[in-house]
Design a protein around this motif. Structure first.
Motif, PDB file in Angstrom:
ATOM      1  N   ARG A  82       0.819  -1.216   0.000  1.00 48.69           N
ATOM      2  CA  ARG A  82       0.000   0.000   0.000  1.00 48.69           C
ATOM      3  C   ARG A  82       0.849   1.261   0.000  1.00 48.69           C
ATOM      4  O   ARG A  82       0.378   2.323  -0.419  1.00 48.69           O
ATOM      5  N   GLN A  83       2.085   1.156   0.465  1.00 48.71           N
ATOM      6  CA  GLN A  83       2.982   2.309   0.355  1.00 48.71           C
ATOM      7  C   GLN A  83       3.412   2.528  -1.083  1.00 48.71           C
ATOM      8  O   GLN A  83       3.704   3.655  -1.493  1.00 48.71           O
ATOM      9  N   ARG A  84       3.449   1.464  -1.868  1.00 47.87           N
ATOM     10  CA  ARG A  84       3.850   1.578  -3.278  1.00 47.87           C
ATOM     11  C   ARG A  84       2.662   1.877  -4.190  1.00 47.87           C
ATOM     12  O   ARG A  84       2.840   2.389  -5.292  1.00 47.87           O
ATOM     13  N   VAL A  85       1.452   1.488  -3.741  1.00 45.03           N
ATOM     14  CA  VAL A  85       0.262   1.604  -4.573  1.00 45.03           C
ATOM     15  C   VAL A  85      -0.750   2.497  -3.871  1.00 45.03           C
ATOM     16  O   VAL A  85      -1.424   2.068  -2.923  1.00 45.03           O
ATOM     17  N   GLY A  86      -0.874   3.755  -4.320  1.00 43.28           N
ATOM     18  CA  GLY A  86      -1.834   4.672  -3.737  1.00 43.28           C
ATOM     19  C   GLY A  86      -3.229   4.428  -4.290  1.00 43.28           C
ATOM     20  O   GLY A  86      -3.397   3.848  -5.370  1.00 43.28           O
ATOM     21  N   PHE A  87      -4.248   4.895  -3.550  1.00 43.97           N
ATOM     22  CA  PHE A  87      -5.638   4.648  -3.939  1.00 43.97           C
ATOM     23  C   PHE A  87      -6.431   5.929  -3.746  1.00 43.97           C
ATOM     24  O   PHE A  87      -6.433   6.504  -2.661  1.00 43.97           O
ATOM     25  N   VAL A  88      -7.114   6.359  -4.813  1.00 43.61           N
ATOM     26  CA  VAL A  88      -8.021   7.504  -4.742  1.00 43.61           C
ATOM     27  C   VAL A  88      -9.442   6.978  -4.931  1.00 43.61           C
ATOM     28  O   VAL A  88      -9.758   6.397  -5.964  1.00 43.61           O
ATOM     29  N   PHE A  89     -10.278   7.185  -3.924  1.00 42.14           N
ATOM     30  CA  PHE A  89     -11.610   6.595  -3.903  1.00 42.14           C
ATOM     31  C   PHE A  89     -12.650   7.526  -4.539  1.00 42.14           C
ATOM     32  O   PHE A  89     -12.391   8.709  -4.771  1.00 42.14           O
ATOM     33  N   GLN A 102      -2.938  19.253   7.316  1.00 37.14           N
ATOM     34  CA  GLN A 102      -2.820  18.164   8.282  1.00 37.14           C
ATOM     35  C   GLN A 102      -3.250  16.830   7.672  1.00 37.14           C
ATOM     36  O   GLN A 102      -2.668  15.787   7.986  1.00 37.14           O
ATOM     37  N   ASN A 103      -4.257  16.856   6.806  1.00 34.98           N
ATOM     38  CA  ASN A 103      -4.673  15.633   6.118  1.00 34.98           C
ATOM     39  C   ASN A 103      -3.530  15.063   5.299  1.00 34.98           C
ATOM     40  O   ASN A 103      -3.380  13.844   5.199  1.00 34.98           O
ATOM     41  N   LEU A 104      -2.727  15.940   4.697  1.00 33.34           N
ATOM     42  CA  LEU A 104      -1.632  15.483   3.848  1.00 33.34           C
ATOM     43  C   LEU A 104      -0.428  14.997   4.650  1.00 33.34           C
ATOM     44  O   LEU A 104       0.253  14.062   4.228  1.00 33.34           O
ATOM     45  N   THR A 105      -0.146  15.625   5.779  1.00 29.11           N
ATOM     46  CA  THR A 105       1.075  15.284   6.517  1.00 29.11           C
ATOM     47  C   THR A 105       0.885  14.143   7.505  1.00 29.11           C
ATOM     48  O   THR A 105       1.868  13.586   7.994  1.00 29.11           O
ATOM     49  N   LEU A 106      -0.352  13.751   7.753  1.00 35.19           N
ATOM     50  CA  LEU A 106      -0.602  12.721   8.772  1.00 35.19           C
ATOM     51  C   LEU A 106       0.087  11.400   8.439  1.00 35.19           C
ATOM     52  O   LEU A 106       0.813  10.844   9.273  1.00 35.19           O
ATOM     53  N   ALA A 107      -0.129  10.867   7.238  1.00 33.20           N
ATOM     54  CA  ALA A 107       0.438   9.561   6.896  1.00 33.20           C
ATOM     55  C   ALA A 107       1.964   9.565   6.837  1.00 33.20           C
ATOM     56  O   ALA A 107       2.608   8.658   7.379  1.00 33.20           O
ATOM     57  N   PRO A 108       2.593  10.543   6.171  1.00 36.63           N
ATOM     58  CA  PRO A 108       4.063  10.519   6.135  1.00 36.63           C
ATOM     59  C   PRO A 108       4.703  10.559   7.527  1.00 36.63           C
ATOM     60  O   PRO A 108       5.711   9.893   7.765  1.00 36.63           O
ATOM     61  N   THR A 109       4.107  11.317   8.440  1.00 36.82           N
ATOM     62  CA  THR A 109       4.721  11.457   9.760  1.00 36.82           C
ATOM     63  C   THR A 109       4.412  10.280  10.673  1.00 36.82           C
ATOM     64  O   THR A 109       5.245   9.901  11.500  1.00 36.82           O
ATOM     65  N   VAL A 111       3.037   6.998   9.554  1.00 36.75           N
ATOM     66  CA  VAL A 111       3.318   5.695   8.953  1.00 36.75           C
ATOM     67  C   VAL A 111       4.808   5.532   8.659  1.00 36.75           C
ATOM     68  O   VAL A 111       5.397   4.480   8.918  1.00 36.75           O
ATOM     69  N   ARG A 112       5.415   6.600   8.113  1.00 37.88           N
ATOM     70  CA  ARG A 112       6.834   6.490   7.725  1.00 37.88           C
ATOM     71  C   ARG A 112       7.785   7.124   8.727  1.00 37.88           C
ATOM     72  O   ARG A 112       9.000   7.018   8.585  1.00 37.88           O
TER      73      ARG A 112
END
Length: 248
Positions: A82-89, A102-109, A111-112
């Protein structure tokens, strides 16, 4: 980039994917069109493990999903995929209590474990790319549907996926808002982003995709370059579907 071999998917007693094989080359845009109920969205969800499947295999880079892939036992594998394959619903799925940035920075900070400063800089650059940097401190409720979907695309891209799957990203939008989103997707295609797009937009499939697939009744009944599929459709299902779709 992605190799699907003889994929089979059941919903209970109903077989919704019936042995589809599908290859996506790096940098290509593959569009999936066809009548409702043909298995298009289910197929996408199988590619990154959102749906288990009962036959075949999906290979993404060096990672392979099979019917034996288990959501708990193979959680680390699914996370890498899922880190390699993004999904837009279809629906935007933004967190309503967070700002756009904040919506954009949540996952990088989270998850990674990326530093807030670098995640923020990349997020702002992506918001600039989708024309929404001025909205970085707004909340989803303050945005139009088209703006929310563009934020959703930027949120997917901030994780730097190798492939992005789009599941009818404009189906909930009016024509003007849909045009805003399709313009962003066309820009991504020109930039070499590998994409698989389930779409109702025949113009996007015809003008942007490298290859078009027609799904019906669980099969990939016809595929090829857009000029061939739209200009000289061979399968009766494709011919009937394009007549009804009006080839917009």
């Amino acid at each position: 980039m992605i190799q699907v071999e003889s994929l089979v998917k059941h919903h209970g007693a109903l077989q919704v994917i019936k042995g589809i094989s599908f290859t996506v080359e790096k940098g290509n845009v593959d569009a999936i069109i066809g009548p409702s109920g043909g298995g298009k969205s289910t197929f996408l969800r199988c590619l990154n493990g959102l749906e288990p499947f009962q036959g075949g295999r999906v290979t993404i880079g060096e990672h392979t999903l099979t019917p034996q892939t288990h959501p708990q036992r193979d959680a680390a594998l699914l996370q890498r995929v899922r880190q390699r394959v993004g999904f837009v619903f279809q629906q935007f799925n933004l967190f309503p209590h967070l700002t756009v940035l904040q919506n954009l920075t949540l996952a990088p900070t989270t998850v990674r474990g990326e530093a807030e400063e670098s995640a923020r800089a990349r997020a702002e650059a992506l918001l600039e790319r989708v024309g929404l940097r001025a909205k970085k401190d707004a909340y989803p409720r303050d945005l139009s549907g088209g703006q929310q979907q563009r934020v959703s695309i930027a949120r997917t891209l901030v994780m730097e996926p190798e492939v992005v799957l789009f599941d009818e990203p404009t189906s909930a939008l009016d024509p003007v808002m849909a045009g805003e989103v399709l313009k962003v997707m066309e820009d991504l295609a020109r930039g070499g982003q590998t994409m698989i797009v389930v779409t109702h937009s025949m113009s996007f499939a015809r003008e942007v995709a490298d290859r078009v697939h027609v799904f019906a009744d669980g099969y990939d009944v016809e595929s090829g370059p857009p000029a061939e599929v739209f200009g000289k459709p061979q399968h009766a299902t494709t011919q009937a579907f394009l007549r009804l779709a009006g080839r917009d």
